[in-house]
Design a protein around this motif. Structure first.
Motif, PDB file in Angstrom:
ATOM      1  N   ILE A   8      10.955  -2.959   4.470  1.00 33.55           N
ATOM      2  CA  ILE A   8      11.369  -3.050   3.068  1.00 33.55           C
ATOM      3  C   ILE A   8      10.480  -4.025   2.312  1.00 33.55           C
ATOM      4  CG2 ILE A   8      13.241  -3.837   1.557  1.00 33.55           C
ATOM      5  CD1 ILE A   8      15.191  -2.661   3.649  1.00 33.55           C
ATOM      6  N   LEU A   9      10.191  -5.180   2.925  1.00 35.27           N
ATOM      7  CA  LEU A   9       9.306  -6.156   2.280  1.00 35.27           C
ATOM      8  C   LEU A   9       7.909  -5.578   2.066  1.00 35.27           C
ATOM      9  CD1 LEU A   9      10.270  -9.502   4.030  1.00 35.27           C
ATOM     10  CD2 LEU A   9      10.675  -8.851   1.664  1.00 35.27           C
ATOM     11  N   PHE A  10       7.421  -4.840   3.055  1.00 32.26           N
ATOM     12  CA  PHE A  10       6.103  -4.228   2.928  1.00 32.26           C
ATOM     13  C   PHE A  10       6.090  -3.216   1.783  1.00 32.26           C
ATOM     14  CE2 PHE A  10       3.055  -0.872   4.072  1.00 32.26           C
ATOM     15  CZ  PHE A  10       1.892  -1.624   4.057  1.00 32.26           C
ATOM     16  N   LEU A  11       7.101  -2.363   1.726  1.00 31.66           N
ATOM     17  CA  LEU A  11       7.178  -1.369   0.656  1.00 31.66           C
ATOM     18  C   LEU A  11       7.309  -2.026  -0.719  1.00 31.66           C
ATOM     19  CD1 LEU A  11       9.438   1.373   2.255  1.00 31.66           C
ATOM     20  CD2 LEU A  11       6.992   1.507   1.772  1.00 31.66           C
ATOM     21  N   LEU A  12       8.088  -3.093  -0.779  1.00 30.36           N
ATOM     22  CA  LEU A  12       8.239  -3.819  -2.029  1.00 30.36           C
ATOM     23  C   LEU A  12       6.906  -4.415  -2.469  1.00 30.36           C
ATOM     24  CD1 LEU A  12      10.092  -4.955  -4.249  1.00 30.36           C
ATOM     25  CD2 LEU A  12      10.484  -6.911  -2.768  1.00 30.36           C
ATOM     26  N   THR A  13       6.190  -4.999  -1.530  1.00 30.35           N
ATOM     27  CA  THR A  13       4.882  -5.579  -1.835  1.00 30.35           C
ATOM     28  C   THR A  13       3.913  -4.518  -2.328  1.00 30.35           C
ATOM     29  OG1 THR A  13       5.213  -7.303  -0.190  1.00 30.35           O
ATOM     30  CG2 THR A  13       2.953  -6.901  -0.894  1.00 30.35           C
ATOM     31  N   ILE A  14       3.884  -3.385  -1.657  1.00 25.97           N
ATOM     32  CA  ILE A  14       2.992  -2.294  -2.058  1.00 25.97           C
ATOM     33  C   ILE A  14       3.369  -1.784  -3.439  1.00 25.97           C
ATOM     34  CG2 ILE A  14       2.297   0.086  -1.523  1.00 25.97           C
ATOM     35  CD1 ILE A  14       1.027  -2.026   0.295  1.00 25.97           C
ATOM     36  N   THR A  15       4.661  -1.606  -3.689  1.00 23.57           N
ATOM     37  CA  THR A  15       5.124  -1.116  -4.981  1.00 23.57           C
ATOM     38  C   THR A  15       4.739  -2.075  -6.097  1.00 23.57           C
ATOM     39  OG1 THR A  15       6.991  -0.012  -3.916  1.00 23.57           O
ATOM     40  CG2 THR A  15       7.152  -0.368  -6.278  1.00 23.57           C
ATOM     41  N   VAL A  16       4.986  -3.352  -5.880  1.00 27.07           N
ATOM     42  CA  VAL A  16       4.663  -4.353  -6.890  1.00 27.07           C
ATOM     43  C   VAL A  16       3.156  -4.433  -7.083  1.00 27.07           C
ATOM     44  CG1 VAL A  16       4.717  -6.821  -7.408  1.00 27.07           C
ATOM     45  CG2 VAL A  16       6.767  -5.683  -6.564  1.00 27.07           C
ATOM     46  N   THR A  17       2.419  -4.386  -5.992  1.00 26.52           N
ATOM     47  CA  THR A  17       0.971  -4.484  -6.064  1.00 26.52           C
ATOM     48  C   THR A  17       0.378  -3.329  -6.850  1.00 26.52           C
ATOM     49  OG1 THR A  17       0.879  -5.662  -3.970  1.00 26.52           O
ATOM     50  CG2 THR A  17      -1.147  -4.628  -4.719  1.00 26.52           C
ATOM     51  N   PHE A  18       0.803  -2.114  -6.549  1.00 23.91           N
ATOM     52  CA  PHE A  18       0.253  -0.966  -7.246  1.00 23.91           C
ATOM     53  C   PHE A  18       0.848  -0.801  -8.639  1.00 23.91           C
ATOM     54  CE2 PHE A  18      -0.822   0.286  -2.855  1.00 23.91           C
ATOM     55  CZ  PHE A  18      -2.191   0.326  -3.031  1.00 23.91           C
ATOM     56  N   GLY A  19       1.889  -1.550  -8.949  1.00 24.31           N
ATOM     57  CA  GLY A  19       2.455  -1.534 -10.290  1.00 24.31           C
ATOM     58  C   GLY A  19       1.592  -2.319 -11.273  1.00 24.31           C
ATOM     59  N   THR A  54       0.608 -11.967  -6.543  1.00 25.89           N
ATOM     60  CA  THR A  54       1.130 -10.865  -7.340  1.00 25.89           C
ATOM     61  C   THR A  54       2.389 -11.301  -8.080  1.00 25.89           C
ATOM     62  OG1 THR A  54       0.205  -9.257  -5.799  1.00 25.89           O
ATOM     63  CG2 THR A  54       1.938  -8.478  -7.262  1.00 25.89           C
ATOM     64  N   ASN A  55       3.285 -11.980  -7.387  1.00 26.76           N
ATOM     65  CA  ASN A  55       4.505 -12.477  -8.028  1.00 26.76           C
ATOM     66  C   ASN A  55       4.184 -13.477  -9.129  1.00 26.76           C
ATOM     67  OD1 ASN A  55       6.159 -10.910  -6.421  1.00 26.76           O
ATOM     68  ND2 ASN A  55       6.479 -12.522  -4.918  1.00 26.76           N
ATOM     69  N   TYR A  56       3.197 -14.315  -8.900  1.00 27.83           N
ATOM     70  CA  TYR A  56       2.778 -15.289  -9.899  1.00 27.83           C
ATOM     71  C   TYR A  56       2.288 -14.584 -11.163  1.00 27.83           C
ATOM     72  CZ  TYR A  56      -0.451 -18.441 -12.289  1.00 27.83           C
ATOM     73  OH  TYR A  56      -1.130 -19.156 -13.242  1.00 27.83           O
ATOM     74  N   ILE A  57       1.459 -13.575 -10.993  1.00 25.97           N
ATOM     75  CA  ILE A  57       0.941 -12.846 -12.150  1.00 25.97           C
ATOM     76  C   ILE A  57       2.075 -12.146 -12.887  1.00 25.97           C
ATOM     77  CG2 ILE A  57      -0.558 -10.930 -12.874  1.00 25.97           C
ATOM     78  CD1 ILE A  57      -2.089 -13.488 -12.099  1.00 25.97           C
ATOM     79  N   LEU A  58       3.008 -11.552 -12.147  1.00 28.66           N
ATOM     80  CA  LEU A  58       4.157 -10.892 -12.781  1.00 28.66           C
ATOM     81  C   LEU A  58       5.004 -11.897 -13.568  1.00 28.66           C
ATOM     82  CD1 LEU A  58       5.343  -8.463  -9.950  1.00 28.66           C
ATOM     83  CD2 LEU A  58       4.252  -7.849 -12.117  1.00 28.66           C
ATOM     84  N   ASP A  59       5.255 -13.058 -12.984  1.00 29.10           N
ATOM     85  CA  ASP A  59       6.026 -14.091 -13.672  1.00 29.10           C
ATOM     86  C   ASP A  59       5.299 -14.571 -14.921  1.00 29.10           C
ATOM     87  OD1 ASP A  59       7.934 -13.896 -11.697  1.00 29.10           O
ATOM     88  OD2 ASP A  59       7.310 -15.732 -10.645  1.00 29.10           O
ATOM     89  N   TYR A  60       4.002 -14.783 -14.796  1.00 30.85           N
ATOM     90  CA  TYR A  60       3.184 -15.239 -15.916  1.00 30.85           C
ATOM     91  C   TYR A  60       3.243 -14.235 -17.066  1.00 30.85           C
ATOM     92  CZ  TYR A  60      -0.795 -17.432 -18.263  1.00 30.85           C
ATOM     93  OH  TYR A  60      -1.586 -18.069 -19.171  1.00 30.85           O
ATOM     94  N   LYS A  61       3.103 -12.959 -16.735  1.00 25.14           N
ATOM     95  CA  LYS A  61       3.144 -11.910 -17.756  1.00 25.14           C
ATOM     96  C   LYS A  61       4.527 -11.814 -18.406  1.00 25.14           C
ATOM     97  CE  LYS A  61      -0.372  -8.601 -16.765  1.00 25.14           C
ATOM     98  NZ  LYS A  61      -0.613  -7.196 -16.535  1.00 25.14           N
ATOM     99  N   GLU A  62       5.572 -11.990 -17.601  1.00 27.49           N
ATOM    100  CA  GLU A  62       6.933 -11.918 -18.129  1.00 27.49           C
ATOM    101  C   GLU A  62       7.188 -13.027 -19.141  1.00 27.49           C
ATOM    102  OE1 GLU A  62      10.604 -10.378 -18.817  1.00 27.49           O
ATOM    103  OE2 GLU A  62       9.034  -9.469 -17.604  1.00 27.49           O
ATOM    104  N   VAL A  63       6.765 -14.243 -18.821  1.00 22.46           N
ATOM    105  CA  VAL A  63       6.940 -15.367 -19.738  1.00 22.46           C
ATOM    106  C   VAL A  63       6.137 -15.115 -21.019  1.00 22.46           C
ATOM    107  CG1 VAL A  63       6.480 -17.828 -20.092  1.00 22.46           C
ATOM    108  CG2 VAL A  63       7.468 -17.041 -17.933  1.00 22.46           C
ATOM    109  N   SER A  64       4.923 -14.646 -20.884  1.00 22.08           N
ATOM    110  CA  SER A  64       4.094 -14.360 -22.055  1.00 22.08           C
ATOM    111  C   SER A  64       4.712 -13.260 -22.917  1.00 22.08           C
ATOM    112  CB  SER A  64       2.690 -13.956 -21.619  1.00 22.08           C
ATOM    113  OG  SER A  64       2.056 -15.024 -20.956  1.00 22.08           O
TER     114      SER A  64
END
Length: 115
Positions: A8-19, A54-64
């Motif tokens: 599940i963690l691997f799939l989540l990582t892949i999904t987030v990464t390719f998102g 990847t999580n850092y970039i997502l968080d950064y974009k969300e705040v922006s």
């Protein structure tokens, strides 16, 4: 059970990464590749860093995005971005085993502008 959780963690990582957009993903991959070279990370550390970056970039974009939409003030944006940055720096220190990662981060700041 461990395999299910890891799957599940691997799939989540892949999904987030390719998102991510190709541009963002290119920068994330460049950062992780350079960190692997700089800190001599193994595959497990590389995967963890990829997930955290990847999580850092997502968080950064969300705040922006929230700041641009007027959901938070400029001061709140600054505070939240500082928190994101500090959390990522601490995570990088933990993964790399290094106490001083600032020279690497400064180099990456310049190099990522050219990627």
């Amino acid at each position: 059970m461990k395999r299910v959780i890891l799957g599940i963690l691997f799939l989540l990582t892949i999904t987030v990464t390719f998102g991510q957009s190709k541009w963002d993903q290119k920068k994330i991959d460049y950062f992780v590749d350079e960190a692997v070279k700089e800190f001599h990370l193994d595959k497990k550390q590389q995967k963890e860093l990829l997930k955290e970056r990847t999580n850092y970039i997502l968080d950064y974009k969300e705040v922006s995005k929230k700041a641009k939409a007027g959901e938070i003030t400029g001061e709140e944006k600054k505070t939240q971005l500082n928190e994101c940055n500090n959390n990522f720096v601490e995570t990088l220190k933990t993964i790399s085993g290094e106490d001083n990662v600032q020279p690497f981060l400064l180099r990456m700041r310049d190099e990522l502008k050219k990627v």
